[in-house]
Design an enzyme around this catalytic site. Structure first.
Site, PDB file in Angstrom:
ATOM      1  N   THR A 108       0.819  -1.212   0.000  1.00  0.00           N
ATOM      2  CA  THR A 108       0.000   0.000   0.000  1.00  0.00           C
ATOM      3  C   THR A 108       0.849   1.256   0.000  1.00  0.00           C
ATOM      4  O   THR A 108       0.533   2.232  -0.656  1.00  0.00           O
ATOM      5  CB  THR A 108      -0.934   0.001   1.227  1.00  0.00           C
ATOM      6  OG1 THR A 108      -1.759  -1.160   1.139  1.00  0.00           O
ATOM      7  CG2 THR A 108      -1.805   1.213   1.263  1.00  0.00           C
TER       8      THR A 108
ATOM      9  N   THR B  36       1.881  -4.479   4.402  1.00  0.00           N
ATOM     10  CA  THR B  36       1.796  -4.775   5.838  1.00  0.00           C
ATOM     11  C   THR B  36       1.510  -6.244   6.141  1.00  0.00           C
ATOM     12  O   THR B  36       1.923  -6.745   7.177  1.00  0.00           O
ATOM     13  CB  THR B  36       0.674  -3.951   6.513  1.00  0.00           C
ATOM     14  OG1 THR B  36      -0.543  -4.160   5.803  1.00  0.00           O
ATOM     15  CG2 THR B  36       1.006  -2.494   6.557  1.00  0.00           C
ATOM     16  N   ASP B  37       0.793  -6.931   5.234  1.00  0.00           N
ATOM     17  CA  ASP B  37       0.263  -8.241   5.606  1.00  0.00           C
ATOM     18  C   ASP B  37       1.341  -9.224   6.065  1.00  0.00           C
ATOM     19  O   ASP B  37       1.174  -9.909   7.076  1.00  0.00           O
ATOM     20  CB  ASP B  37      -0.540  -8.853   4.457  1.00  0.00           C
ATOM     21  CG  ASP B  37      -1.972  -8.342   4.432  1.00  0.00           C
ATOM     22  OD1 ASP B  37      -2.266  -7.404   5.213  1.00  0.00           O
ATOM     23  OD2 ASP B  37      -2.777  -8.869   3.654  1.00  0.00           O
TER      24      ASP B  37
ATOM     25  N   LYS C   6       1.615  -8.023  13.003  1.00  0.00           N
ATOM     26  CA  LYS C   6       0.434  -7.255  12.595  1.00  0.00           C
ATOM     27  C   LYS C   6      -0.734  -7.739  13.439  1.00  0.00           C
ATOM     28  O   LYS C   6      -1.068  -8.918  13.421  1.00  0.00           O
ATOM     29  CB  LYS C   6       0.142  -7.466  11.105  1.00  0.00           C
ATOM     30  CG  LYS C   6      -0.984  -6.587  10.590  1.00  0.00           C
ATOM     31  CD  LYS C   6      -1.183  -6.668   9.076  1.00  0.00           C
ATOM     32  CE  LYS C   6      -2.286  -5.693   8.651  1.00  0.00           C
ATOM     33  NZ  LYS C   6      -2.519  -5.695   7.207  1.00  0.00           N
TER      34      LYS C   6
END
Lengths: 629, 439
Positions: free
Chosen positions: B106, B182-183, B261
């Site tokens: 992102t 981020t995942d 996360k």
């Protein structure tokens, strides 16, 4: 009237925003309501201008950002979830809101779209945590009838309401996000309105149609109008946030007058031979003149080591104080620009001097230092060097535009119907798809089904109000325009009180109280219901209505019983009344002896006055007759 | 589906082709006596085949259904928007040099204004031009390594990234910033922590939860924080730089082996587990939150060890876990299994014999906890002691994801089982900590 406006080429369009009465917000399951208490939590954000699809950045937005504007958002868990905080993607579009907006659209003969696409409209003033407002078109090309004229409805859209500004603390803006996400319907007319009166009629007609759905919210701030106004040789001005329908015509009249006056100023400046090149951004540090000043604002600034800067506006003398329209002057326009671009509290100018503790001597000095001619004006400002410089730059730019006439801008409406500078008009519409929300297909079957069970149209409703509740035409129209229509109908059906009394209370009485500055919006539906129940059952008289409402407005959360007790407005019992009658007879025994039966009328008057509405005239009549026998 | 008409198929596509219209053209649809006019916009892949999307003059998009009565005509040729990114800011050569390596995600994506889709298309230099403040912090050298959403990142990418970071460090930069989705950022951060040993300068991994095209994006704040840390931070470790809270006020730096996360969508999704973050940046100032850290020292020699065994599995225990799954891994030649057990480090006793069979075949079985927070202790209950007895390795307070990455790395360094077990339980990159504080 209208010929005056057609001569100057007035064209106006309206955007009516009305909150919908849904169970949930537009993109999440929060209850659409506001909170008054202190926020349970706050968070701080910045909004960064992003490139549009054309690779450009809005200059006003960039400016705000570079000036380190920060936003403190206030929230509580009752009204806000992660969606409003921009910490969770939006949920699906609220179907209840979609349905209400389709119903409204069909009532305005607008054509529903086949597929709804939610868009993001860039707004980075802080009012949306995302930096954009989610909005979608639901229908196009409708029309409504205004006294025989068809006014085109360009577009009906459904959008999320913005956060509400609760304060400003230097470069820190405070916004409360309870309101963010409440569904709003936006009805946009074509710019085909040619007089202020017609604009007001149109605004009321749209309001009536929306209320006729019986599914819109009411109360202060639940309906807001934006008005677009232009006149020939003037400019297209967008006026945001007219809070009341009644103000629409006044705002337009003022705007027309403002534009005409600006054109006069343009001509006067031409006559005085002022040229754009004469207006120079040559700022002079005049701090030394004000070292001993009695002007509190300047003295305070100097104490904080801030300079006083001044600029000469050639040929502007007497023009800055000229009233453009009620409550608006060119000086205030300059100040508005200075506030926006220079973050200053305000400006001083020689047209308003001597004032604010600034002396003639100081002004003489100032004039000499700036080489001020008698036809010139001088603007000065006390703030940090950076702010003062930006402020005067904005003043000079605005002064140059005065030579051309009316600048295009977005203004905001004041409660008195005047307007003030808000921000430059946004550049090319920056709208891009909200990809987190899937499009919604709209079937013909669905629309036909809605079309077959549309609510009563306002004209049908008007007829029914007159027939069913025996209201006269004037009262029926007032109730139709009132946001208490629903409550009126339910009370007229349920209580013993005459429909006309209820209608008068909701229209003329409330209007009169409001004019007297009573906060009528604080009175709840439950309080209205209780009041009419008590009147219906004879606990108090209809004459007490204004007094009760006034008391309730000042005593939130109290009951009507409390009001009656506190005001001494409970109906007298038969025994109390008999005692009162006896007392009056005793005091006036001489008079009765003289007049005999002829004293009746006068005694009746005295008793009614003493009872202050707490009795029924028939009962007094009966008792008094008996006693006088 | 058609390449010239993205998203359009079937009926709608046929009408568009017949009208000779292209994406971006102004077209008019006439049906039921109504006209719809606007710019033809691509359709999202999930849309049906009966609607055409038009951008109206007002900027709004609407979908128009194409039925047998509809007529589609082209009214005007499209004007293709030309996108000119703003010029790159001038480099101030006196500032420290920082490399930004972009892998995608992102933070490195932007919206395609025509389709509205978010695309991993923003080059590292775009990042720089969109966040001009970076020019005041460092001389930035940018490199697009891949454009991959983080769910598509594999160990192949870890290896490439580690080598690229090493290359930049070899060139003498003050620090390296790695932009990443981020995942799976937690996994990649652990992988770099093991692959880049004896770091002389910081390696700051950075991501964002809101795409950079949104005014409220966390990308710019995170990136500014990351570049500042790369340029000036006193530590030389692999860390993840993200929002500390929902506010834009502070950035925290989590150790690459201790970060996870923890939220699907919040800006402060990353949390340090069983550890404090290494440092925090607030008001432009970096303050350290942990006393013992590897100090920046540009003279130190980096050791690059970018080898990861592929045949390692991460198995989450749950009621009724079929032990044949463990057998299956063994049959497939897996060399290591990290179990995400319950509580202090347990699995159902019905799995015990399958685990024993695996260990007998020289498969390393490591235990972690699905509790996320806390330390294992396999001596408290019988179940734990039984597992230890068959040779399960207790991994103490190591995160399951970090343990998985570490075992892959360990088996990439050695083929000897005992040596591998020794390495697995030895602290290499702060993945193990002897004390758990009340934080």
């Amino acid at each position: 009237m209208s010929s005056k406006y057609s001569k100057i080429g007035l064209k106006a369009g309206l955007e009516i925003h009305q909150q919908l009465d849904t169970k949930e917000k537009l993109f999440c399951s929060c209850e659409p309501k506001l909170f008054k208490e202190e926020p349970e939590f706050t968070f701080l954000r910045r909004l960064r201008p992003t490139q549009s699809e054309l690779g450009q950045i809005d200059s006003a937005a960039l400016f705000e950002f570079q000036k380190e504007t920060k936003i403190l958002y206030e929230a509580n868990n009752d009204t806000v979830c992660l969606v409003e905080m921009d910490e969770e993607p939006p949920h699906d579009l609220n179907r209840e809101a979609v349905e209400i907006s389709f119903i409204s659209s069909l009532m305005m003969k607008a054509k529903p779209v086949d597929e709804i696409h939610v868009m993001r409209k860039t707004v980075i003033d802080g009012s949306n945590t995302t930096g954009f407002q989610r909005t979608c078109v639901v229908a196009l090309n409708g029309e409504i009838d205004i006294k025989g004229k068809k006014v085109a409805i360009q577009q009906v859209s459904l959008e999320e309401d913005a956060a509400r500004k609760t304060g400003k603390d230097g470069q820190l803006l405070h916004y409360r996000i309870d309101r963010l996400g409440i569904p709003l319907i936006e009805v946009t007319t074509a710019p085909v309105i040619y007089s202020p009166e017609e604009a007001k009629e149109t605004a009321f007609a749209i309001g009536r149609i929306l209320r006729a759905t019986r599914r819109v919210r009411r109360g202060l701030g639940t309906i807001r109008q934006d008005v677009n106004v232009s006149i020939r040789d003037g400019a297209l001005i967008e006026i945001k946030g007219v809070q009341e329908l009644e103000l629409v015509s006044q705002v337009i009249e003022n705007e027309v007058q403002r534009q005409l006056s600006l054109l006069e100023i343009r001509d006067e400046l031409k006559k005085r031979g002022v040229k754009e090149a004469d207006i120079i951004a040559d700022f002079v540090d005049v701090t030394s003149i004000f070292k001993q000043t009695k002007c509190k604002v300047i003295a305070k600034a100097i104490k904080q080591n801030k300079p006083v800067l001044a600029v000469r506006l050639p040929g502007f003398a007497e023009l800055l104080k000229k009233e453009l329209a009620t409550g608006m002057r060119l000086g205030a326009e300059l100040a508005g620009m200075a506030r926006f671009w220079g973050r200053v509290g305000g400006i001083f100018h020689t047209d308003e001097m001597p004032a604010y503790g600034v002396t003639d001597e100081e002004l003489n000095h100032l004039g000499k230092l700036l080489k001020k001619d008698s036809l010139d004006a001088v603007v000065f400002v006390a703030d940090t060097l950076e702010n003062a410089t930006d402020a005067l730059k904005a003043v000079v730019e605005r002064a140059k535009v005065a030579l051309k006439g009316v600048p295009e801008e977005t203004r905001s409406a004041n409660p008195d119907g005047s307007t003030k500078y808000m921000r430059p008009r946004p550049g090319a519409a920056r709208m891009y798809p909200e990809t987190d929300v899937p499009p919604i297909q709209v079937t013909n079957e669905y629309i036909n089904a809605l079309g077959n069970r549309l609510p009563e149209l306002p004209e049908q409703l008007m007829k029914r109000l007159m027939e069913e509740y025996k209201l006269n035409q004037k009262l029926a129209k007032q109730i139709l325009n009132s946001e208490h229509l629903d409550l009126f109908e339910s009370l007229a059906k349920k209580t013993e009180v005459s429909s006309t009394v209820i209608a008068v209370a909701f229209t003329e009485t409330l209007k009169a109280l409001k004019r007297d500055g009573i906060k009528i919006e604080a009175i709840t539906d439950e309080q209205f219901r209780e009041m009419f129940r008590l009147i219906g059952s004879g606990k108090t008289a209809k004459e007490s209505i204004p007094e009760i409402l006034t008391w309730l407005a000042d005593n939130e959360d109290a009951t009507v019983e409390d009001a009656l007790e506190s005001l001494g407005l409970s109906m007298l019992s038969r025994k109390e009344l008999e005692e009162l009658v006896d007392e009056v007879i005793k005091k006036n025994s001489e008079f009765i002896e003289q007049r005999g039966k002829g004293a009746f009328g006068q005694l009746m008057g005295i008793i009614m006055k003493k009872a202050r509405g707490r009795v029924k005239a028939e009962v007094v009549n009966e008792i008094l007759k008996k006693r006088l026998k | 589906m058609s390449e010239e008409f993205p998203g359009y198929r079937g009926n709608a596509l046929k009408f568009l082709k017949n009208a000779g219209a292209e994406i971006g053209d102004v077209i008019r649809v006439t049906k039921d006596g109504e006209n719809w006019e606007g710019i033809l916009i691509p359709r999202s892949e999930i849309g049906d085949e009966n609607h055409i999307i038009l951008k109206l003059k007002s900027g709004y998009n609407v979908g128009v259904r194409i039925d047998s009565t509809a007529q589609v005509e082209k009214v005007g040729a499209g004007v293709k928007p030309t996108f000119t990114p703003p010029p790159l800011p001038k480099q101030k050569t006196s500032l420290p040099k920082v490399a930004i390596v972009s892998t995608g995600g992102t933070i490195a994506s932007r919206v395609d204004y025509r389709t509205g889709g978010v695309r991993p298309a923003l080059s590292a230099s775009d990042l720089y031009s969109v966040v001009p403040e970076l020019a005041d912090i460092a001389v930035v050298d940018t490199e697009i390594l891949f454009s991959v959403f983080s769910e598509n990142i594999t160990s192949k990418h870890w290896i490439e990234t580690a080598k690229t970071v090493a290359k930049h460090i070899g060139n003498g930069v003050a620090g390296v910033v790695v932009a990443h989705g981020t995942d799976t950022l937690g996994y990649s951060a652990a992988a770099l922590s093991f692959a880049l040993q004896d770091l002389p300068v910081p390696v700051i991994m950075v991501a964002s939860q809101r795409s950079a095209d949104r005014p409220s994006s966390d990308a710019a704040t995170n990136l500014v924080g990351a570049v500042k840390a790369a340029a000036n931070a006193p530590f030389a470790e692999v860390v993840v730089a993200m929002h500390e809270t929902t506010s834009d006020t502070s950035i925290v730096f989590h150790r690459g082996t201790k970060v996870r996360k923890c939220h699907t969508s919040r800006r402060d999704t990353f949390k340090s587990i069983n550890s404090s973050p290494l440092a925090r940046m607030e008001d432009d100032t970096i303050s350290l939150l942990i006393k013992n850290y590897r100090k920046r020292d540009s003279a130190r020699k980096l050791k690059l060890k970018p080898t990861f065994e592929k045949k390692v599995a991460l198995v989450k225990f749950h009621p009724d876990l079929n032990p044949e799954i463990i057998d299956c891994y063994v049959e497939k030649g897996y060399r290591g299994i990290i179990l995400e057990g319950t509580g202090l480090g347990h699995v159902g006793n019905y799995c015990l014999s399958a685990i024993q069979r695996a260990i007998e075949k020289d498969v390393i079985v490591g235990m972690t906890s699905q509790c996320i927070w806390g330390r294992l202790n396999m001596n408290v209950y019988d179940q734990g002691r039984d597992l230890l007895a068959v040779g399960v390795v207790s991994l103490d307070d190591m995160l399951p994801e970090t343990a998985f990455v570490k075992l892959r790395w360990v088996l990439g360094q050695t083929t000897k089982t005992e040596e591998a077990k020794r390495l697995l339980t030895k602290n290499v990159a702060n993945e193990l900590s002897p004390r758990t504080l009340n934080e």
